[in-house]
Design an enzyme around this catalytic site. Structure first.
Site, PDB file in Angstrom:
ATOM      1  N   HIS A  37      14.555 -18.414  -3.636  1.00 35.11           N
ATOM      2  CA  HIS A  37      14.872 -16.980  -3.609  1.00 35.11           C
ATOM      3  C   HIS A  37      16.329 -16.768  -3.182  1.00 35.11           C
ATOM      4  CE1 HIS A  37      10.416 -16.883  -2.594  1.00 35.11           C
ATOM      5  NE2 HIS A  37      10.461 -16.077  -3.628  1.00 35.11           N
ATOM      6  N   GLN A 151      14.220 -20.279 -13.031  1.00 36.25           N
ATOM      7  CA  GLN A 151      13.740 -21.169 -14.093  1.00 36.25           C
ATOM      8  C   GLN A 151      12.452 -21.876 -13.686  1.00 36.25           C
ATOM      9  OE1 GLN A 151      14.575 -21.656 -17.144  1.00 36.25           O
ATOM     10  NE2 GLN A 151      13.559 -23.586 -17.625  1.00 36.25           N
ATOM     11  N   SER A 189       6.649 -20.514  -2.428  1.00 36.05           N
ATOM     12  CA  SER A 189       5.987 -19.940  -1.252  1.00 36.05           C
ATOM     13  C   SER A 189       4.643 -20.633  -1.031  1.00 36.05           C
ATOM     14  CB  SER A 189       5.772 -18.443  -1.449  1.00 36.05           C
ATOM     15  OG  SER A 189       7.005 -17.814  -1.754  1.00 36.05           O
TER      16      SER A 189
HETATM   17  P1  AMP Z   1       8.121 -15.248  -6.252  1.00 37.07           P
HETATM   18  O1  AMP Z   1       8.439 -14.648  -4.916  1.00 37.07           O
HETATM   19  O2  AMP Z   1       7.427 -16.562  -6.160  1.00 37.07           O
HETATM   20  O3  AMP Z   1       7.457 -14.270  -7.181  1.00 37.07           O
HETATM   21  O4  AMP Z   1       9.517 -15.584  -6.906  1.00 37.07           O
HETATM   22  C1  AMP Z   1      10.530 -14.617  -7.031  1.00 37.07           C
HETATM   23  C2  AMP Z   1      11.625 -15.152  -7.930  1.00 37.07           C
HETATM   24  O5  AMP Z   1      12.142 -16.355  -7.370  1.00 37.07           O
HETATM   25  C3  AMP Z   1      11.110 -15.515  -9.338  1.00 37.07           C
HETATM   26  O6  AMP Z   1      12.093 -15.138 -10.304  1.00 37.07           O
HETATM   27  C4  AMP Z   1      10.975 -17.017  -9.263  1.00 37.07           C
HETATM   28  O7  AMP Z   1      11.126 -17.649 -10.513  1.00 37.07           O
HETATM   29  C5  AMP Z   1      12.125 -17.369  -8.338  1.00 37.07           C
HETATM   30  N1  AMP Z   1      11.867 -18.682  -7.718  1.00 37.07           N
HETATM   31  C6  AMP Z   1      10.743 -19.086  -7.080  1.00 37.07           C
HETATM   32  N2  AMP Z   1      10.859 -20.368  -6.687  1.00 37.07           N
HETATM   33  C7  AMP Z   1      12.084 -20.788  -7.095  1.00 37.07           C
HETATM   34  C8  AMP Z   1      12.801 -22.026  -6.990  1.00 37.07           C
HETATM   35  N3  AMP Z   1      12.283 -23.105  -6.389  1.00 37.07           N
HETATM   36  N4  AMP Z   1      14.050 -22.091  -7.512  1.00 37.07           N
HETATM   37  C9  AMP Z   1      14.601 -20.998  -8.126  1.00 37.07           C
HETATM   38  N5  AMP Z   1      13.974 -19.816  -8.255  1.00 37.07           N
HETATM   39  C10 AMP Z   1      12.740 -19.704  -7.746  1.00 37.07           C
END
Ligand code: AMP
Length: 289
Positions: A37, A151, A189
């Site tokens: 994030h 990605q 997460s």
């Molecule tokens: P989430 O909170 O899991 O819904 O993720 C929010 C944003 O963070 C989404 O666009 C995910 O693709 C991105 N994201 C989650 N994990 C990663 C990671 N390890 N590397 C890069 N972006 C991430």
């Protein structure tokens, strides 16, 4: 940093910003922030005048029986991380405000959402209906110039690009590389659910994709997929899917066209569902997303 709790507050901010010559960047998240994030927030901070992070665990993208009620949450910690990265506004609404009684609209991207995570044997097409509906609402509410995605969720990025193009959203969709732990595990997460043993075993996911990339360079796509799947199997992990697709259309890839190939995997490790992917570049062997 200011925290906005209601759609009305968000609307007021948007109206205020609209009159000014400022670029706005939106980073949608479900919170429990990690360095993945943070990389999106840092990019938004570097490229935009105003950075808005949304923090909302979106109930409509969870299937019954999934981890909505146990999804990790720590708002105070998230606010501290966001502030340290230079976020200007956190939009953290309540579900009742986002989906008031009578809410009846769904945004659906056909085709792209019925494979991989959208297949019935995975999270189902309803998952992406939930994602596209909330992202459409956020793009409307914040009206950003740039919106940032990872990605790591490659299919989600493809679906959102399609939606933004089809519905003529003004925002430019920016997709940034996957951030990994030192041993390669993609940050998520949900990694917080893993026991020390499961955490150790989960490293096989990225290792299997690297194995796929190595064999692809030597022997082509089919042996590469076999090698990757075998690697997972030897670690005692049965994937929900381990598939090669073209990243723009998500059509099955056969490797004959010379176009980049997305190899995407989803697997439960001791009950925790994890996803990862790698982009195979036929002409530029050895590159990783
Ligand atoms: P989430 O909170 O899991 O819904 O993720 C929010 C944003 O963070 C989404 O666009 C995910 O693709 C991105 N994201 C989650 N994990 C990663 C990671 N390890 N590397 C890069 N972006 C991430």
């Amino acid at each position: 940093m200011k925290v906005l709790r209601t759609a009305a507050e968000m609307r007021a901010l948007r109206d205020e910003l609209r009159g000014q010559p400022l670029t706005v960047g939106l980073v949608p998240t479900m919170g429990y922030l990690h360095q993945g994030h943070d990389s999106l927030l840092a990019a938004a901070r570097a490229e935009c005048d105003v950075v808005v992070m949304s923090l909302f665990v979106n109930p409509t993208q969870f299937r019954p029986g999934e981890d909505l009620s146990t999804y990790p949450r720590d708002e105070e910690r998230d606010f501290a991380i966001a502030e340290a990265t230079g976020v200007d506004y956190v939009y953290a609404p309540q579900p009742d405000d986002v989906y008031p009684s009578g809410f009846a609209t769904k945004v659906e991207v056909e085709g792209l959402t019925e494979v991989l995570c959208g297949s019935e044997t995975s999270r189902g097409p309803g998952h992406f209906r939930g994602v596209t509906t909330i992202v459409a609402k956020l793009l409307n509410a914040v009206d950003p110039d740039f919106a940032y995605f990872g990605q790591k969720d490659a299919q989600q990025a493809t679906v959102i690009r399609r939606m933004a193009e089809d519905l003529e959203f003004r925002a430019k969709i920016v997709v940034l590389p996957t951030v990994r732990e030192p041993d390669g595990l993609a940050m998520s997460s949900r990694n917080a659910y893993l026991s020390p043993q499961a955490r150790e075993r989960a490293t096989a996911i990225w290792a299997s994709l690297q194995e796929t990339e190595a064999v692809f360079a030597e022997a082509g796509l089919e042996p590469a997929l076999e090698a990757g799947r075998r690697h997972l199997e030897l670690a005692g992990i049965t994937p929900e899917y381990f598939e090669a697709r073209y990243p723009g259309t998500l059509d099955p890839a056969d490797g004959r066209s010379g176009d980049p190939i997305l190899v995407a995997v989803a697997a439960k490790v001791d009950g925790t569902r994890l996803i990862d992917n790698i982009l195979l570049e036929p002409e530029h062997e050895g590159s990783t997303p």
